[in-house]
Design a protein around this motif. Structure first.
Motif, mmCIF file in Angstrom:
data_model
loop_
_atom_site.group_PDB
_atom_site.id
_atom_site.type_symbol
_atom_site.label_atom_id
_atom_site.label_comp_id
_atom_site.label_asym_id
_atom_site.label_seq_id
_atom_site.Cartn_x
_atom_site.Cartn_y
_atom_site.Cartn_z
ATOM 1 N N PRO A 61 35.216 46.089 47.010
ATOM 2 C CA PRO A 61 33.880 45.503 47.143
ATOM 3 C C PRO A 61 33.829 44.129 46.469
ATOM 4 O O PRO A 61 34.256 43.996 45.315
ATOM 5 N N PRO A 62 33.339 43.097 47.168
ATOM 6 C CA PRO A 62 33.308 41.753 46.582
ATOM 7 C C PRO A 62 32.541 41.675 45.260
ATOM 8 O O PRO A 62 32.823 40.814 44.430
ATOM 9 N N ASP A 63 31.586 42.601 45.061
ATOM 10 C CA ASP A 63 30.811 42.594 43.817
ATOM 11 C C ASP A 63 31.280 43.704 42.870
ATOM 12 O O ASP A 63 30.511 44.209 42.053
ATOM 13 N N ILE A 64 32.542 44.072 42.962
ATOM 14 C CA ILE A 64 33.083 45.161 42.130
ATOM 15 C C ILE A 64 32.828 44.878 40.646
ATOM 16 O O ILE A 64 32.852 43.731 40.205
ATOM 17 N N THR A 65 32.570 45.944 39.903
ATOM 18 C CA THR A 65 32.358 45.774 38.461
ATOM 19 C C THR A 65 33.707 45.600 37.765
ATOM 20 O O THR A 65 34.755 46.016 38.271
ATOM 21 N N ALA A 106 37.303 47.476 38.519
ATOM 22 C CA ALA A 106 38.476 46.653 38.828
ATOM 23 C C ALA A 106 39.628 46.990 37.892
ATOM 24 O O ALA A 106 40.779 47.114 38.314
ATOM 25 N N LYS A 107 39.309 47.163 36.626
ATOM 26 C CA LYS A 107 40.359 47.452 35.643
ATOM 27 C C LYS A 107 41.029 48.795 35.953
ATOM 28 O O LYS A 107 42.249 48.931 35.857
ATOM 29 N N ILE A 113 41.176 36.183 37.687
ATOM 30 C CA ILE A 113 41.751 36.007 39.026
ATOM 31 C C ILE A 113 41.189 37.036 39.994
ATOM 32 O O ILE A 113 40.752 36.705 41.105
ATOM 33 N N PHE A 114 41.198 38.303 39.576
ATOM 34 C CA PHE A 114 40.742 39.412 40.424
ATOM 35 C C PHE A 114 39.341 39.130 40.959
ATOM 36 O O PHE A 114 39.081 39.242 42.162
ATOM 37 N N ARG A 115 38.448 38.759 40.051
ATOM 38 C CA ARG A 115 37.051 38.547 40.436
ATOM 39 C C ARG A 115 36.926 37.464 41.514
ATOM 40 O O ARG A 115 36.199 37.638 42.491
ATOM 41 N N ARG A 116 37.651 36.365 41.344
ATOM 42 C CA ARG A 116 37.566 35.274 42.330
ATOM 43 C C ARG A 116 38.161 35.680 43.665
ATOM 44 O O ARG A 116 37.605 35.391 44.727
#
Lengths: 168, 168
Positions: free
Chosen positions: A33-37, A41-42, A19-22
């Motif tokens: 950042p939209p391209d966060i690793t 993110a974790k 979910i987070f990534r989308r």
């Protein structure tokens, strides 16, 4: 709809990350950042309760056993400001409009009261995210102030950001 | 008065800590725990520029070779909000009223412009800190919103907190 809300464990991370990534990749609601690793993110989202941080937690909503939404809850400031909570929410874009955000919000508000927070503050509600602004207002938040152009929206460009607040 | 402003190095920490400890112990301007440990304080205040964080720094003001004030400068949010700067300031209580805060503020605003920030946001200006509120207004900041009772002032009790902002 059958939905279960509980605190997240480390094993929930893959479902949260989906979910987070989308949500973040769309660049329309969060400043991450939209391209966060995945590692970064974790670190941002998973905040297990601990001896040093007894009043923080990450939550998940499950529908049919699948993670459909997530939230975190923590003090908004340390020390002499730690009676004010902060929270962040993400709903699976495929599960929008089903009331999951509202159910999760009500759960997090109850959790914050249980942890003896006196108020809750959102530092970064993107003004063009009308669904979120409306949801927060409908559960008692008000706009304390608006930061002009504080968010670089992926498609709209500079976009205002609300600071929102409610007593608990 | 002769005053020099420069970026801080690790060797400046003892002089910064001498100020930090006194300012925070008073419990009247910062939400940091008044009994914060030196290790935690250093992690919060010292933010050397690095490959991952090229737009952050800690500064010191020296008068007669002694650290009399300090500030940090960093993005207020990551990613799509990183065009907005955040900063924090502390002046040695024995050096108040000599214009050091103003000189440091003007220096930090210039540094923020040099780093291409578009605006600066203060998230936590305690409303009873009249000297600070007035200083920020006099260098172009305005109050965006006020958080009711967000600070537990050591002597006044629940005290409002301003979010302040200016374009650069």
């Amino acid at each position: 709809m059958d939905a279960t809300i509980r605190q997240a464990t480390d094993m929930d991370w893959p479902g949260i990350w989906r979910i987070f990534r989308r949500v973040v990749a769309s660049g329309d609601t969060f400043s991450y950042p939209p391209d966060i690793t995945e590692v970064a993110a974790k670190q941002l989202w998973m905040m297990p309760k601990s001896a040093e941080n007894p009043r923080q937690a990450t939550y998940v909503v499950l529908t049919d056993g699948v993670i459909a939404a997530t939230a975190f809850l923590k003090p908004n400031a340390p020390g002499l400001g730690d009676h004010v909570a902060n929270a962040g929410f993400m709903v699976d874009p495929d599960q929008g409009g089903r009331g999951l955000g509202r159910r999760l919000a009500e759960h997090i508000l109850a959790e914050a009261r249980r942890m003896n927070f006196a108020a809750m503050q959102f530092n970064y509600v993107v003004s063009s995210n009308a669904r979120a602004v409306h949801l927060w207002q409908s559960v008692g938040f008000r706009i304390i102030g608006t930061l002009p152009g504080a968010f670089r929206h992926a498609t709209r460009g500079p976009t205002d950001v609300h600071v929102m607040w409610r007593e608990l």
